[in-house]
Design a protein around this motif. Structure first.
Motif, PDB file in Angstrom:
ATOM      1  N   ASN A 136       0.815  -1.210   0.000  1.00 17.30           N
ATOM      2  CA  ASN A 136       0.000   0.000   0.000  1.00 17.30           C
ATOM      3  C   ASN A 136       0.852   1.265   0.000  1.00 17.30           C
ATOM      4  OD1 ASN A 136      -2.288  -1.568   0.011  1.00 17.30           O
ATOM      5  ND2 ASN A 136      -2.667  -1.370   2.200  1.00 17.30           N
ATOM      6  N   THR A 137       2.006   1.193   0.675  1.00 18.28           N
ATOM      7  CA  THR A 137       2.929   2.332   0.653  1.00 18.28           C
ATOM      8  C   THR A 137       3.446   2.570  -0.755  1.00 18.28           C
ATOM      9  OG1 THR A 137       3.608   1.875   2.934  1.00 18.28           O
ATOM     10  CG2 THR A 137       5.052   3.281   1.621  1.00 18.28           C
ATOM     11  N   ARG A 138       3.751   1.507  -1.465  1.00 20.04           N
ATOM     12  CA  ARG A 138       4.219   1.635  -2.846  1.00 20.04           C
ATOM     13  C   ARG A 138       3.153   2.253  -3.743  1.00 20.04           C
ATOM     14  NH1 ARG A 138       6.958  -4.391  -3.000  1.00 20.04           N
ATOM     15  NH2 ARG A 138       9.053  -3.772  -2.258  1.00 20.04           N
ATOM     16  N   LYS A 139       1.913   1.827  -3.564  1.00 23.39           N
ATOM     17  CA  LYS A 139       0.817   2.384  -4.375  1.00 23.39           C
ATOM     18  C   LYS A 139       0.666   3.880  -4.108  1.00 23.39           C
ATOM     19  CE  LYS A 139      -1.672  -1.970  -3.979  1.00 23.39           C
ATOM     20  NZ  LYS A 139      -2.832  -2.642  -3.360  1.00 23.39           N
ATOM     21  N   THR A 140       0.731   4.256  -2.830  1.00 21.03           N
ATOM     22  CA  THR A 140       0.587   5.659  -2.480  1.00 21.03           C
ATOM     23  C   THR A 140       1.711   6.495  -3.073  1.00 21.03           C
ATOM     24  OG1 THR A 140      -0.453   4.991  -0.397  1.00 21.03           O
ATOM     25  CG2 THR A 140       0.298   7.266  -0.565  1.00 21.03           C
ATOM     26  N   LEU A 141       2.929   5.979  -3.044  1.00 20.64           N
ATOM     27  CA  LEU A 141       4.061   6.699  -3.619  1.00 20.64           C
ATOM     28  C   LEU A 141       3.910   6.858  -5.123  1.00 20.64           C
ATOM     29  CD1 LEU A 141       7.057   5.164  -1.606  1.00 20.64           C
ATOM     30  CD2 LEU A 141       6.195   7.508  -1.494  1.00 20.64           C
ATOM     31  N   VAL A 142       3.497   5.799  -5.806  1.00 13.65           N
ATOM     32  CA  VAL A 142       3.281   5.895  -7.254  1.00 13.65           C
ATOM     33  C   VAL A 142       2.216   6.938  -7.550  1.00 13.65           C
ATOM     34  CG1 VAL A 142       2.401   4.671  -9.290  1.00 13.65           C
ATOM     35  CG2 VAL A 142       4.035   3.551  -7.775  1.00 13.65           C
ATOM     36  N   TYR A 143       1.149   6.916  -6.777  1.00 15.37           N
ATOM     37  CA  TYR A 143       0.039   7.847  -6.989  1.00 15.37           C
ATOM     38  C   TYR A 143       0.473   9.302  -6.787  1.00 15.37           C
ATOM     39  CZ  TYR A 143      -4.511  10.056  -6.178  1.00 15.37           C
ATOM     40  OH  TYR A 143      -5.606  10.886  -6.224  1.00 15.37           O
ATOM     41  N   LEU A 193      -0.457  -2.481  -8.770  1.00 17.65           N
ATOM     42  CA  LEU A 193       0.603  -1.991  -9.640  1.00 17.65           C
ATOM     43  C   LEU A 193       0.964  -2.982 -10.734  1.00 17.65           C
ATOM     44  CD1 LEU A 193       3.008  -0.352  -7.032  1.00 17.65           C
ATOM     45  CD2 LEU A 193       1.149   0.690  -8.334  1.00 17.65           C
ATOM     46  N   GLY A 194       0.580  -4.244 -10.548  1.00 21.20           N
ATOM     47  CA  GLY A 194       0.925  -5.245 -11.538  1.00 21.20           C
ATOM     48  C   GLY A 194      -0.252  -5.793 -12.305  1.00 21.20           C
ATOM     49  N   LYS A 195      -1.405  -5.879 -11.661  1.00 21.58           N
ATOM     50  CA  LYS A 195      -2.579  -6.485 -12.291  1.00 21.58           C
ATOM     51  C   LYS A 195      -3.412  -5.443 -13.034  1.00 21.58           C
ATOM     52  CE  LYS A 195      -3.046 -10.066  -8.722  1.00 21.58           C
ATOM     53  NZ  LYS A 195      -3.956 -10.629  -7.686  1.00 21.58           N
ATOM     54  N   SER A 196      -4.206  -5.938 -13.968  1.00 15.21           N
ATOM     55  CA  SER A 196      -5.104  -5.072 -14.716  1.00 15.21           C
ATOM     56  C   SER A 196      -6.247  -4.605 -13.818  1.00 15.21           C
ATOM     57  CB  SER A 196      -5.675  -5.824 -15.922  1.00 15.21           C
ATOM     58  OG  SER A 196      -6.752  -5.125 -16.491  1.00 15.21           O
TER      59      SER A 196
END
Length: 222
Positions: free
Chosen positions: A9-16, A140-143
């Motif tokens: 979830n931290t990775r998703k937030t950073l990407v966002y 981040l990886g799945k459709s």
């Protein structure tokens, strides 16, 4: 499992958040280099980054990737916060979307659209496409079509609040002079929605390209 979920979830937030920041940087920097009027003012950028985008970013804390399956995944030696996929998506999203908005803004000015309408359209598109982005970076990886759309209700509420804040900045009369916005007619709103959907498509294409590269690399190394 909770540790892996927090890291995901931290990775998703950073990407966002970082892709949105890069988006604004390229959009403003490109307009300066192109010697055209700035498409966004400082208050508009702050409104998007600190208010409308904040609610979806917080909602990522409630995202669940597998309902128990994360603990069964084989651990890897790489536990770094930033992964090649993250860097790829941040650059891909930030550059592709900002260039699209910059080109659209330049075209609108060239064909004689008033600067006030053109800037409002770009502001609305910039603010709403980041909310659409939140739906796509849930994985981040799945459709986006591979996970339940309504599984994170907090994220949907966050996106809805963000949309209301964007609509308010454009259509509430006493906010219009503050944000330097103008009333957009339905065709312009249709264009805003189209840009948001196109942005999701570009993100999904980016994820697909990265998955293809990973699969081809695995085949070559086995």
């Amino acid at each position: 499992e909770e540790g892996r979920q927090i890291l995901n979830n931290t990775r998703k937030t950073l990407v966002y958040l970082l892709s949105n920041a890069l988006d604004a940087l390229v959009l403003i920097g490109g307009s300066v280099l192109g010697e055209i009027a700035l498409p966004l003012n400082a208050l508009q950028i702050l409104w998007v980054n600190f208010f409308s985008d904040s609610f979806p970013a917080i909602a990522f804390a409630f995202e669940k990737d597998g309902h128990g399956s994360l603990v069964h995944k084989k651990p890897t030696n790489k536990s770094e916060l930033f992964t090649p996929l993250m860097s790829y998506l941040i650059l891909f999203i930030g550059i592709s979307t900002s260039m699209l908005l910059l080109i659209l803004y330049w075209i609108l000015l060239k064909i004689g659209v008033s600067e006030e309408i053109a800037r409002t359209f770009i502001f609305m598109s910039f603010g709403t496409h980041t909310l659409f982005l939140a739906l796509s970076v849930r994985s981040l990886g799945k459709s986006i079509f591979s996970y339940p759309f309504f599984s994170n209700k907090y994220l949907l509420v966050g996106v809805a609040i963000g949309l209301l804040l964007m609509v308010g900045a454009v259509y509430v009369p006493f906010l219009q002079p503050i944000f330097e916005t103008a009333h957009l007619s339905p065709p312009w709103i249709a264009g805003v929605v189209g840009i948001g959907l196109l942005n999701i498509l570009m993100i999904e294409v980016g994820k697909w390209i990265f998955r293809r590269k990973q699969n081809s690399y695995k085949i070559k190394t086995t």
